[in-house]
Design a protein around this motif. Structure first.
Motif, PDB file in Angstrom:
ATOM      1  N   VAL A   1       0.836  -1.203   0.000  1.00  0.00           N
ATOM      2  CA  VAL A   1       0.000   0.000   0.000  1.00  0.00           C
ATOM      3  C   VAL A   1       0.875   1.260   0.000  1.00  0.00           C
ATOM      4  O   VAL A   1       0.589   2.238  -0.715  1.00  0.00           O
ATOM      5  CB  VAL A   1      -0.949  -0.003   1.210  1.00  0.00           C
TER       6      VAL A   1
ATOM      7  N   MET B   1       2.230   1.861  -3.500  1.00  0.00           N
ATOM      8  CA  MET B   1       1.197   2.378  -4.400  1.00  0.00           C
ATOM      9  C   MET B   1       0.949   3.862  -4.154  1.00  0.00           C
ATOM     10  O   MET B   1       0.816   4.642  -5.101  1.00  0.00           O
ATOM     11  CB  MET B   1      -0.093   1.569  -4.225  1.00  0.00           C
ATOM     12  N   LYS B   2       0.929   4.262  -2.882  1.00  0.00           N
ATOM     13  CA  LYS B   2       0.750   5.681  -2.566  1.00  0.00           C
ATOM     14  C   LYS B   2       1.927   6.500  -3.087  1.00  0.00           C
ATOM     15  O   LYS B   2       1.746   7.604  -3.621  1.00  0.00           O
ATOM     16  CB  LYS B   2       0.609   5.857  -1.061  1.00  0.00           C
TER      17      LYS B   2
ATOM     18  N   GLN C   1      -5.724   3.095  -4.930  1.00  0.00           N
ATOM     19  CA  GLN C   1      -5.815   1.810  -4.230  1.00  0.00           C
ATOM     20  C   GLN C   1      -7.141   1.100  -4.449  1.00  0.00           C
ATOM     21  O   GLN C   1      -7.185  -0.134  -4.549  1.00  0.00           O
ATOM     22  CB  GLN C   1      -5.587   2.017  -2.718  1.00  0.00           C
TER      23      GLN C   1
ATOM     24  N   GLN D   1      -7.923  -2.956  -4.596  1.00  0.00           N
ATOM     25  CA  GLN D   1      -8.061  -3.418  -3.217  1.00  0.00           C
ATOM     26  C   GLN D   1      -8.118  -4.942  -3.149  1.00  0.00           C
ATOM     27  O   GLN D   1      -7.600  -5.556  -2.222  1.00  0.00           O
ATOM     28  CB  GLN D   1      -9.306  -2.808  -2.571  1.00  0.00           C
TER      29      GLN D   1
ATOM     30  N   CYS E   1      -4.616  -6.077  -3.117  1.00  0.00           N
ATOM     31  CA  CYS E   1      -4.002  -5.820  -1.816  1.00  0.00           C
ATOM     32  C   CYS E   1      -4.521  -6.795  -0.758  1.00  0.00           C
ATOM     33  O   CYS E   1      -3.763  -7.230   0.126  1.00  0.00           O
ATOM     34  CB  CYS E   1      -4.288  -4.387  -1.365  1.00  0.00           C
TER      35      CYS E   1
END
Length: 459
Positions: A397, A400-401, A407, A411, A414
């Motif tokens: 995560v 990705m940020k 996201q 999801q 993830c």
């Protein structure tokens, strides 16, 4: 499959040293490659597509006056021939078929472009519906077929499950945005899927969930990249082999790559000896293609870090077209220098800077590099790219940020890290690039039946 009373050219070739076959009656059918002769005797060169080789049909018009019309049969025509199989060990060819009947099945117009002369690969790209009839593409697409079979064999015999991921997806696996959009409207209300959709650039994201249920899986199918590149190694549509292995790290991933490459090379050399001899003679100036492939199949793949490669490139004294500094994405000229002149064989480059690799690759402890690798081979450079996947939810995560990847659409991907996550790894092999390597043909447009490249959509 039963072919009634017809015999295949490949079956005739298998009896070229069989004295008991001499004089037997045969019936063949196929396409005329050449037709030459005089007023007394003529010679048809015939191909039926069952193998790379052709056979010679002899029609003696003095003995069989009714065969005289055969002299007018043009190149490209299809024929049905009945005659005798005659061994000719003293001649250039080991046997011939002495015709007793030649029936024209389909005539060929005089503007047929595949005449007995040299045709450039550039010209043949303009007639992709006819180029399989040339020696080059007869051999090429046979190698492609055998290679595809060998790939499936390798994974099936090693316990991998074959998965077919969707071609239409809402995710861009590479995060580069170079996708072909699939839409039928301007917004959610009018769009066919009610959301943005695109053609897949990779089956990886969709196959990872299956690896976390079946342990070993692989995909093998078409992928699409809207990359405006006109190089000899890029295409807009190509086939990808993408295995995914659970409970595996980068070393396991590289072991699988090496074993697969060696297996496929061995099978192609075994099953396509005539075709590979043709490429060795016609497409390798040094006639060492088979020798190089055999060496790779019998070699131990070396391992080198990206950082080590950068230092070697900077110390080489070479003036590369693209300057080299730590953090740049290596180009083909750099990759070939490393594998051809430094290692002099296949090599894995590992631990690439995270900033030039995809978001799903596992972050190394140094915080700067990821557990990724590229398999480099002489003559091509990068053949395969792979990595250990990031199995830690927080790390994925955060990455990705960092890259600005939304996201919510991913999801589900993830969440795999929250539901029994394990270390896992995989790689992607472009089928057409592998064919480039095996045949030395030089341009990816010539490795696929109908090439799709920027501003090029024939048929």
């Amino acid at each position: 499959m039963i072919r009634d009373q017809y015999v295949l050219v490949k079956d005739l070739l298998s009896r070229k040293d069989d004295p008991s076959a001499d004089g037997m009656s045969v019936r063949v059918r196929g396409w005329v490659k050449t037709n030459r002769g005089n007023a007394h005797v003529g010679f048809l060169t015939l191909s039926d597509g069952s193998c790379f080789e052709n056979i010679q049909i002899v029609y003696n018009m003095d003995e069989h006056p009714e065969l005289a019309p055969a002299a007018k049969i043009s190149t490209g025509s299809s024929v049905d021939v009945t005659g005798r199989f005659i061994l000719t060990p003293e001649a250039r060819q080991p046997f011939e078929v002495q015709a007793e009947k030649v029936e024209l099945l389909g005539d060929c117009d005089s503007d047929y472009p595949m005449q007995k002369k040299h045709h450039s690969l550039e010209f043949l790209r303009e007639v992709p519906h006819l180029r399989p009839r040339t020696n080059t593409f007869n051999a090429l697409f046979r190698v492609r077929s055998v290679l595809c079979g060998a790939i499936h064999e390798f994974f099936q015999t090693n316990g991998f499950l074959y998965i077919t991921p969707p071609l239409i997806t809402g995710n861009d696996a590479e995060g580069a945005g170079e996708v072909f959009t699939v839409t039928t409207g301007e917004g959610k209300e009018t769009d066919f899927f009610g959301k943005k959709a695109c053609l897949t650039v990779s089956g990886q994201l969709h196959v990872e969930p299956f690896a976390l249920a079946y342990d070993r899986v692989y995909t093998f199918g078409p992928t699409f990249r809207a990359e405006n590149s006109n190089t000899t190694t890029h295409a807009s549509e190509f086939w990808m082999v993408e295995p995914e292995i659970a409970f595996a790290d980068l070393e396991d991933d590289m072991a699988c790559m090496e074993a697969m490459v060696k297996y496929c090379i061995t099978k192609v050399l075994e099953r396509c000896p005539s075709e590979m001899a043709f490429f060795n003679q016609m497409f390798d100036p040094e006639h060492r293609l088979i020798e190089r492939l055999t060496a790779v199949a019998n070699s131990e793949f070396k391992v080198m870090t990206y950082s080590e490669a950068i230092e070697l490139l900077k110390a080489s004294g070479r003036e590369f077209q693209y300057p080299v500094e730590w953090g740049v994405d290596l180009k083909t000229e750099h990759e070939r220098y490393i594998c051809e002149e430094v290692v002099q064989g296949p090599v894995f480059l590992i631990d690439y800077p995270k900033d030039i690799k995809a978001f799903y690759m596992r972050l190394n402890d140094d915080g700067k590099t990821v557990a990724a690798c590229d398999c480099l081979v002489p003559g091509v450079g990068e053949l395969i790219g792979g990595s250990q996947r990031e199995e830690r939810y927080e790390n994925l995560v955060a990455r990705m940020k960092e890259l600005g990847i939304e996201q919510e659409p991913l999801q589900w991907y993830c969440d795999l890290r929250r539901f029994g996550s394990v270390k896992h790894a995989g790689f992607g092999l472009g089928l057409e690039r592998f064919i480039l390597y095996l045949t030395n043909i030089g341009n990816i447009r010539d490795t696929i039946p109908y090439a799709r490249t920027p501003r090029n959509l024939i048929f």
